[in-house]
Write an enzyme that holds these catalytic residues in place. Structure first.
Site, PDB file in Angstrom:
ATOM      1  N   ASP A  31       0.797  -1.305   0.061  1.00  0.00           N
ATOM      2  CA  ASP A  31       0.094  -0.071  -0.034  1.00  0.00           C
ATOM      3  C   ASP A  31       0.793   1.298  -0.157  1.00  0.00           C
ATOM      4  O   ASP A  31       1.505   1.251   0.952  1.00  0.00           O
ATOM      5  CB  ASP A  31      -0.949   0.104   1.102  1.00  0.00           C
ATOM      6  CG  ASP A  31      -2.052   0.890   1.122  1.00  0.00           C
ATOM      7  OD1 ASP A  31      -1.971   1.835   0.563  1.00  0.00           O
ATOM      8  OD2 ASP A  31      -3.141   0.516   1.783  1.00  0.00           O
ATOM      9  N   ASP A  32       0.861   2.028  -1.027  1.00  0.00           N
ATOM     10  CA  ASP A  32       1.665   3.044  -1.266  1.00  0.00           C
ATOM     11  C   ASP A  32       3.155   2.838  -1.440  1.00  0.00           C
ATOM     12  O   ASP A  32       3.993   3.876  -1.072  1.00  0.00           O
ATOM     13  CB  ASP A  32       1.376   4.306  -0.183  1.00  0.00           C
ATOM     14  CG  ASP A  32      -0.047   4.890   0.065  1.00  0.00           C
ATOM     15  OD1 ASP A  32      -0.761   4.374  -0.938  1.00  0.00           O
ATOM     16  OD2 ASP A  32      -0.460   5.858   0.869  1.00  0.00           O
ATOM     17  N   CYS A  71      -6.255   4.311  -3.409  1.00  0.00           N
ATOM     18  CA  CYS A  71      -6.642   3.059  -3.013  1.00  0.00           C
ATOM     19  C   CYS A  71      -7.917   2.552  -3.522  1.00  0.00           C
ATOM     20  O   CYS A  71      -7.885   1.333  -4.139  1.00  0.00           O
ATOM     21  CB  CYS A  71      -6.699   3.180  -1.759  1.00  0.00           C
ATOM     22  SG  CYS A  71      -5.171   3.846  -0.760  1.00  0.00           S
ATOM     23  N   ARG A  75      -8.014  -0.799  -6.595  1.00  0.00           N
ATOM     24  CA  ARG A  75      -8.303  -1.946  -6.145  1.00  0.00           C
ATOM     25  C   ARG A  75      -9.519  -2.288  -6.942  1.00  0.00           C
ATOM     26  O   ARG A  75      -9.846  -3.637  -7.257  1.00  0.00           O
ATOM     27  CB  ARG A  75      -8.511  -1.857  -4.546  1.00  0.00           C
ATOM     28  CG  ARG A  75      -7.319  -1.886  -3.701  1.00  0.00           C
ATOM     29  CD  ARG A  75      -7.444  -1.431  -2.402  1.00  0.00           C
ATOM     30  NE  ARG A  75      -6.018  -0.720  -1.889  1.00  0.00           N
ATOM     31  CZ  ARG A  75      -5.308  -1.796  -1.264  1.00  0.00           C
ATOM     32  NH1 ARG A  75      -5.535  -2.820  -0.766  1.00  0.00           N
ATOM     33  NH2 ARG A  75      -4.156  -1.011  -0.679  1.00  0.00           N
ATOM     34  N   LYS A 124      -6.186  -5.019   3.680  1.00  0.00           N
ATOM     35  CA  LYS A 124      -6.922  -3.860   3.477  1.00  0.00           C
ATOM     36  C   LYS A 124      -8.005  -4.032   2.198  1.00  0.00           C
ATOM     37  O   LYS A 124      -7.588  -4.455   1.082  1.00  0.00           O
ATOM     38  CB  LYS A 124      -6.409  -2.771   3.220  1.00  0.00           C
ATOM     39  CG  LYS A 124      -7.051  -1.295   3.055  1.00  0.00           C
ATOM     40  CD  LYS A 124      -6.248   0.003   3.216  1.00  0.00           C
ATOM     41  CE  LYS A 124      -6.060   0.323   1.674  1.00  0.00           C
ATOM     42  NZ  LYS A 124      -5.620   1.785   1.456  1.00  0.00           N
ATOM     43  N   HIS A 126     -11.178  -2.173   1.310  1.00  0.00           N
ATOM     44  CA  HIS A 126     -11.310  -0.688   0.760  1.00  0.00           C
ATOM     45  C   HIS A 126     -12.168  -0.771  -0.580  1.00  0.00           C
ATOM     46  O   HIS A 126     -12.193   0.252  -1.334  1.00  0.00           O
ATOM     47  CB  HIS A 126      -9.975  -0.091   0.223  1.00  0.00           C
ATOM     48  CG  HIS A 126      -9.836   1.334   0.632  1.00  0.00           C
ATOM     49  ND1 HIS A 126      -8.811   2.134   0.760  1.00  0.00           N
ATOM     50  CD2 HIS A 126     -10.894   2.176   1.103  1.00  0.00           C
ATOM     51  CE1 HIS A 126      -8.806   3.237   1.209  1.00  0.00           C
ATOM     52  NE2 HIS A 126     -10.224   3.393   1.334  1.00  0.00           N
ATOM     53  N   SER A 149      -8.498   2.403   5.039  1.00  0.00           N
ATOM     54  CA  SER A 149      -7.220   2.703   5.204  1.00  0.00           C
ATOM     55  C   SER A 149      -6.872   2.870   6.591  1.00  0.00           C
ATOM     56  O   SER A 149      -7.851   3.580   7.358  1.00  0.00           O
ATOM     57  CB  SER A 149      -6.624   3.928   4.478  1.00  0.00           C
ATOM     58  OG  SER A 149      -6.472   3.858   3.050  1.00  0.00           O
ATOM     59  N   HIS A 214       1.424   2.239   3.834  1.00  0.00           N
ATOM     60  CA  HIS A 214       0.490   3.435   4.114  1.00  0.00           C
ATOM     61  C   HIS A 214       0.576   4.188   5.484  1.00  0.00           C
ATOM     62  O   HIS A 214       0.778   3.514   6.703  1.00  0.00           O
ATOM     63  CB  HIS A 214      -1.134   3.087   3.859  1.00  0.00           C
ATOM     64  CG  HIS A 214      -1.782   4.056   3.598  1.00  0.00           C
ATOM     65  ND1 HIS A 214      -2.264   4.939   4.659  1.00  0.00           N
ATOM     66  CD2 HIS A 214      -2.736   4.682   2.610  1.00  0.00           C
ATOM     67  CE1 HIS A 214      -3.337   5.857   4.215  1.00  0.00           C
ATOM     68  NE2 HIS A 214      -3.302   5.529   2.938  1.00  0.00           N
ATOM     69  N   ASP A 266      -0.283  -0.727  -4.863  1.00  0.00           N
ATOM     70  CA  ASP A 266      -1.546  -0.043  -5.189  1.00  0.00           C
ATOM     71  C   ASP A 266      -1.519   1.135  -5.963  1.00  0.00           C
ATOM     72  O   ASP A 266      -2.491   1.593  -6.659  1.00  0.00           O
ATOM     73  CB  ASP A 266      -2.729  -0.257  -4.159  1.00  0.00           C
ATOM     74  CG  ASP A 266      -2.456   0.905  -3.011  1.00  0.00           C
ATOM     75  OD1 ASP A 266      -1.136   1.227  -2.963  1.00  0.00           O
ATOM     76  OD2 ASP A 266      -3.317   1.117  -2.355  1.00  0.00           O
ATOM     77  N   ASN A 267      -0.501   1.999  -5.532  1.00  0.00           N
ATOM     78  CA  ASN A 267      -0.175   3.123  -6.314  1.00  0.00           C
ATOM     79  C   ASN A 267       1.208   3.479  -5.580  1.00  0.00           C
ATOM     80  O   ASN A 267       1.833   3.124  -5.034  1.00  0.00           O
ATOM     81  CB  ASN A 267      -1.350   4.209  -5.907  1.00  0.00           C
ATOM     82  CG  ASN A 267      -1.789   4.350  -4.592  1.00  0.00           C
ATOM     83  OD1 ASN A 267      -2.635   4.152  -4.194  1.00  0.00           O
ATOM     84  ND2 ASN A 267      -0.833   4.691  -3.643  1.00  0.00           N
ATOM     85  N   LYS A 287       1.541   9.412  -5.484  1.00  0.00           N
ATOM     86  CA  LYS A 287       0.253   9.110  -5.198  1.00  0.00           C
ATOM     87  C   LYS A 287      -0.744  10.465  -5.452  1.00  0.00           C
ATOM     88  O   LYS A 287      -0.346  11.515  -5.159  1.00  0.00           O
ATOM     89  CB  LYS A 287       0.039   8.530  -3.838  1.00  0.00           C
ATOM     90  CG  LYS A 287      -1.333   8.096  -3.246  1.00  0.00           C
ATOM     91  CD  LYS A 287      -1.294   7.715  -1.877  1.00  0.00           C
ATOM     92  CE  LYS A 287      -2.842   7.414  -1.497  1.00  0.00           C
ATOM     93  NZ  LYS A 287      -2.910   6.705  -0.070  1.00  0.00           N
TER      94      LYS A 287
END
Length: 492
Positions: A31-32, A71, A75, A124, A126, A149, A214, A266-267, A287
């Site tokens: 995540d991130d 996010c 996803r 996660k 989301h 998140s 994240h 995810d980004n 991001k």
């Protein structure tokens, strides 16, 4: 009787549920995590030996994109094979959100469960916080994780007093409130290993969307202070440990050659958080932007005997392509709805003379069509973008800490998220970049190549009409409604 037994045996051995050609699938999502947060892509002072080994034993894809650099949208694309704008899903959901993934959508875990796979997710979700959007109602047999998140909690930098306790779900039951976040990576990994051990004798799909890195970031006592590169380095080294545990389990159970392992983010990195954020170098921004640093992310895949080892592949593809690709590999049922992704099986397996699966890739921020890539060229239409306001943040606080403009948590759009996390908004003129020679998107070549600007603009026209574009006031004709929970129950 012998002939009947032989017929039954042949039928069993060739049935989709136990076909040797269908891999187990382990899909790991950070995540991130930034493009440059792998050792093999220039990690800054910390070590990722297990991820580097995954790259050495498989293929590293250097032009893989997520569909949006935030996010929920990212996803949604991964799970459905659609640009998130087709689904009416943008931004990042929070505890107030009533929207979620629609019942009608055909998700990756639904496809795999229908094809005979055991399915489990840890991390996660989301894609909606209300009970009707729970992952176990959308294809997962098992679930351990959080609905949104981990900053949507008492740790939020500017809205902590508005936040309820963070729920941790085991199945559809909340088992803890505000769990110790330093235990997330270890707990999710231990449950993932347990799932593989329990399902080793049948096809399985393990989805592991980690909570880290994240913000707020946490490392366990085993990793805290050990990287020599600060807390962010500790967090990444613990994620790398997690990957190592998964790989070791597959080896111990003699499942390596039967299992496709995929690793992505995810980004891109949450750059406003400075030392608590990753790096996308040499790419621009991170991001929440449609620059390369927001959309182009780490991507590794290993399946011994099928995916070439030690290969580096620069063919562009995007998150919407995973569903059709894995559907083909699993001999699964395709969606009856329109999707945007295409199978990249040939790219994944390293077949010779494979062309890019898409003539062009399209990049939205929220509901605004901001950029299109075709071949080495990327065109940005004139649009506002976010960039770090002043010096990057320190100590877990974002840039411009103490001066953040008041906004409501119900604002889930990109600009609302950006304002709450220390970014400022700047204008970008019509810009054309050659990503082969300028991956940092610094030299605007629009005036030198008007014919390329015209060609990419024309490629965007049908997408704008179908998926919409608030930059030009266009409402898309092919947009489906997201799910919505209209009940008065406000619990997640």
């Amino acid at each position: 009787m012998k002939s009947l037994f032989a017929i039954l045996l042949v039928g069993l051995l060739t049935s989709p549920a136990i076909s040797a050609d269908r891999p187990n699938i382990v899909f790991i999502v950070a995540d991130d995590m930034g493009y440059a947060d792998l050792g093999v892509q220039g990690a800054r002072g910390f070590r990722t030996p297990n991820l580097d080994r995954l790259a050495a034993e498989g293929t590293r894809f250097t032009n893989f994109y997520v569909a949006q650099a935030v996010c929920t949208a990212s996803r949604a694309a991964l799970m459905t094979g659609c640009y998130p704008n087709r689904l009416g899903m943008q931004g990042a959901y929070n505890h107030t959100s009533r929207d979620g993934i629609a019942d009608e959508e055909w998700l990756l875990p639904e496809m795999l469960r229908d094809a005979g796979y055991a399915t489990a997710g840890m991390g996660k979700w989301h894609l909606g916080t209300r009970p009707k959007f729970h992952p176990m109602r959308h294809g997962f047999d098992e679930w351990l994780g959080i609905p949104y998140s981990n900053d949507n909690t008492k740790y939020h930098p500017s809205l902590a007093t508005e936040m309820p306790p963070l729920p941790l779900y085991d199945g559809e039951r909340v088992v803890e409130l505000d769990p110790d976040q330093s235990t997330f990576t270890r707990r999710l990994t231990e449950r993932a290993v347990d799932f593989i051990e329990r399902k080793a004798d049948r096809p399985f799909f393990l989805y592991l969307p980690h909570v880290m890195p994240h913000v707020p970031i946490f490392a366990s006592a085993q990793f805290s202070g050990k990287s020599g590169a600060g807390l962010y380095g500790d967090v990444i080294e613990e994620l790398d440990w997690s990957v190592g545990e998964i790989l070791a389990t597959l080896k111990r159970l003699h499942l390596e050659e039967k299992t496709l392992v995929i690793f992505i983010s995810d980004n891109g990195p949450f750059l406003s958080y400075g030392e608590h954020a990753g790096s996308a170098a040499p790419l621009r921004e991170g991001k929440l932007t449609t620059f390369e640093g927001g959309l182009r992310v780490p991507c590794l895949a290993r399946w011994p005997g099928h995916i070439p080892a030690g290969r580096v592949c620069d063919i562009p593809f995007i998150g919407i392509d995973w569903l059709p690709t894995l559907t083909e590999l699993a001999s699964g049922k395709t969606s009856t709805l329109t999707i945007d992704g295409r199978s990249v099986k040939a790219v994944l397996l390293g077949e010779e003379k494979v062309a890019a699966p898409h003539e062009a890739l399209f990049f939205y921020s929220g509901t605004a069509l901001q950029a299109v890539r075709s071949g080495p060229w990327k065109l940005h239409f004139a649009h506002p973008y976010i960039t770090v306001a002043g010096e990057p943040g320190r100590g877990g606080k974002p840039s411009n800490w103490g001066k953040l403009a008041p906004t409501s948590i119900t604002q889930s759009g990109v600009e609302g998220i950006a304002t709450r996390h220390g970014y400022r908004i700047e204008p970008l003129e019509l810009s054309l970049f050659n990503l082969e020679t300028d991956p940092g998107e610094r030299e605007n070549l629009a005036s030198k190549h008007p014919e390329i600007v015209a060609r990419l603009s024309k490629l965007a026209e049908p997408v704008r009409l179908e998926l919409g574009d608030t930059l030009q006031g266009v409402q898309g004709s092919g947009v489906r409604a997201s799910g919505i929970d209209r009940s008065q129950d406000s619990s997640p």
